[in-house]
Design a protein around this motif. Structure first.
Motif: not given
Length: 461
Positions: A183-191, A124-128, A142-146
């Protein structure tokens, strides 16, 4: 050819891969080399990208796909996609990157990879923080970010259907105009992306009241290993027939299939919360306050805590005087389920319990800017513990370990990992690790703890 083709892939099969793909991948080899794809050798595709001049920006096909950008073998680009944010995890050996634009792109990639036994790492966004998006030797990334569109908002059913690459916060912003919230808002919500949130069953600061990603996924469309497109779940509120394969896929981190479309349950726009902050001399008093608050029947929308070490780090990082001098700080928000009176009652209850446990200070704000700023302070914390063990947090005081410093931030309602940092004091790491393991097991049902000792990452089970 064997040295150029370590998987024994027939060049004709590779050409067939290009022909069977969607608009984004159909002509990728020809576009990549500036010539028709037919007859192009595998070795040419994988060993000569640097010899071609840079392409025109984003050539497009019928679907608007950037053909050049879909299939990439440039080592620098592939390397930049080879890891998420995890530390101490291997991430080497990817042979190429597919930046999918369409479901057909994903299907073609999976068919090709399965036919030739090439591993695929969906991203995904590789923020894990777990290394789940990291490359493995010989893999296709296999990137799905687009794939980041909102496909449909159904106000009547209160659902939204999206592609997996859309960023969580971008989705929230898009829904605001419809009077709806996700509602779900992980700490990385913006990225972080919704696909990644589904893959990891991401939680967030508000999960104590509103739940985690799993609680909002109605339906998934998934490309399986052989390229088959399958649908799991329903778009309706009630869907009880059959096995819950949708639930099995959530949190599976791409090991069972590649999520290409998600239908999510929504709720009406969340009300602005009241925010209360309480500081204490020690973490035990803060934990006891939370235990009493939750036992009282309160349903706060956020309950988070930070210990002395965390507050000191925040101060050093420029967060001002938040909790300065305190041994612990509680951050509690309540939206009262839309009732201001209920929210006020809950923050008043927090103040009562906090004072009973010797709080140094209690403050309440109804300013949304204050709420957002304080929530951001907490977004980097990793560790949480369950309600029933909140009175046992003295187990977190690990001075006896002779050099390990724990910086957990308990949050009511969930339990998973504890972040352990190395202190400067020398120690016998094997003895310290065993001491730490005993203390962690005393209250943590999940056998996870990590430490960096003498430059070595230690995982305790």
């Amino acid at each position: 050819m064997a040295g150029n083709n370590p998987f024994g892939i027939d060049p004709e099969d590779f050409d067939r891969f290009a022909r069977e793909a969607g608009d984004g991948l159909r002509d990728m080899v020809g576009k990549f080399l500036g010539s028709p794809s037919s007859g192009v050798a595998w070795s040419t595709v994988f060993e000569q990208p640097a010899r071609r001049a840079a392409p025109e920006p984003e050539t497009t096909g019928k679907s608007g796909s950037g053909v050049w950008a879909v299939f990439v073998t440039d080592a620098d680009v592939v390397g930049s996609y080879s890891a998420d944010q995890a530390l101490f995890c291997p991430a080497d050996g990817a042979i190429a990157l597919v930046r999918a634009r369409t479901v057909a792109d994903v299907q073609a990639t999976m068919r090709f990879a399965t036919r030739h036994r090439v591993p695929v790492v969906p991203q995904g966004a590789r923020t894990g923080l777990s290394g789940g998006a990291n490359a493995v030797p010989g893999c296709l990334l296999l990137s799905l970010e687009r794939m980041d569109r909102v496909l449909e908002v159904d106000a009547a059913e209160r659902t939204v259907t999206v592609e997996p690459g859309i960023i969580n916060q971008d989705l929230k912003d898009a829904l605001a105009t419809h009077g709806l919230s996700y509602p779900p808002d992980p700490g990385s919500v913006a990225i972080s992306s919704i696909g990644g949130n589904v893959a990891t069953n991401a939680g967030g600061l508000c999960c104590v009241r509103y739940g985690v990603t799993r609680d909002y996924v109605r339906q998934l469309r998934v490309v399986l290993a052989d390229g088959t497109l399958a649908t799991f779940g329903t778009t309706t509120a009630k869907g009880v027939a059959g096995l819950d394969l949708r639930g099995l896929l959530i949190g599976s981190e791409g090991t069972l299939g590649v999520v290409v479309e998600v239908t999510l349950r929504l709720v009406p726009t969340l009300p602005e919360p009241l925010t209360a902050v309480a500081t204490f001399a020690d973490i035990r008093s803060a934990a006891a306050t939370v235990a009493d608050l939750m036992a009282s029947g309160a349903q706060p929308s956020l309950v988070e805590s930070m210990d002395r070490a965390t507050l000191q780090i925040l101060a050093e990082c420029g967060y001002g005087d938040v909790g300065t001098g305190a041994g612990a700080m509680l951050l509690v928000q309540s939206d009262g389920g839309g009732s201001l009176e209920a929210a006020q009652a809950e923050v008043e209850a927090l103040g009562h319990f906090a004072q009973a446990h010797g709080a140094l200070d209690v403050a309440v704000s109804d300013d949304p800017a204050d709420s957002a700023a304080l929530a951001r302070v907490r977004e980097d914390a990793f560790a949480v513990i369950p309600h029933r063990h909140l009175r046992e947090v003295e187990a977190l005081e690990l001075a006896a370990c002779g050099g390990l410093q724990a910086t957990p931030q308990p949050a009511a309602g969930v339990s998973y990992a504890h972040k352990i940092e190395k202190s400067e004091a020398p120690l016998d790491w094997s003895e310290a690790a065993e001491a730490l393991a005993r203390k962690v097991r005393a209250f943590n049902p999940w056998p996870i703890a990590e430490a960096t000792l003498a430059g070595e990452r230690v995982r305790i089970h």
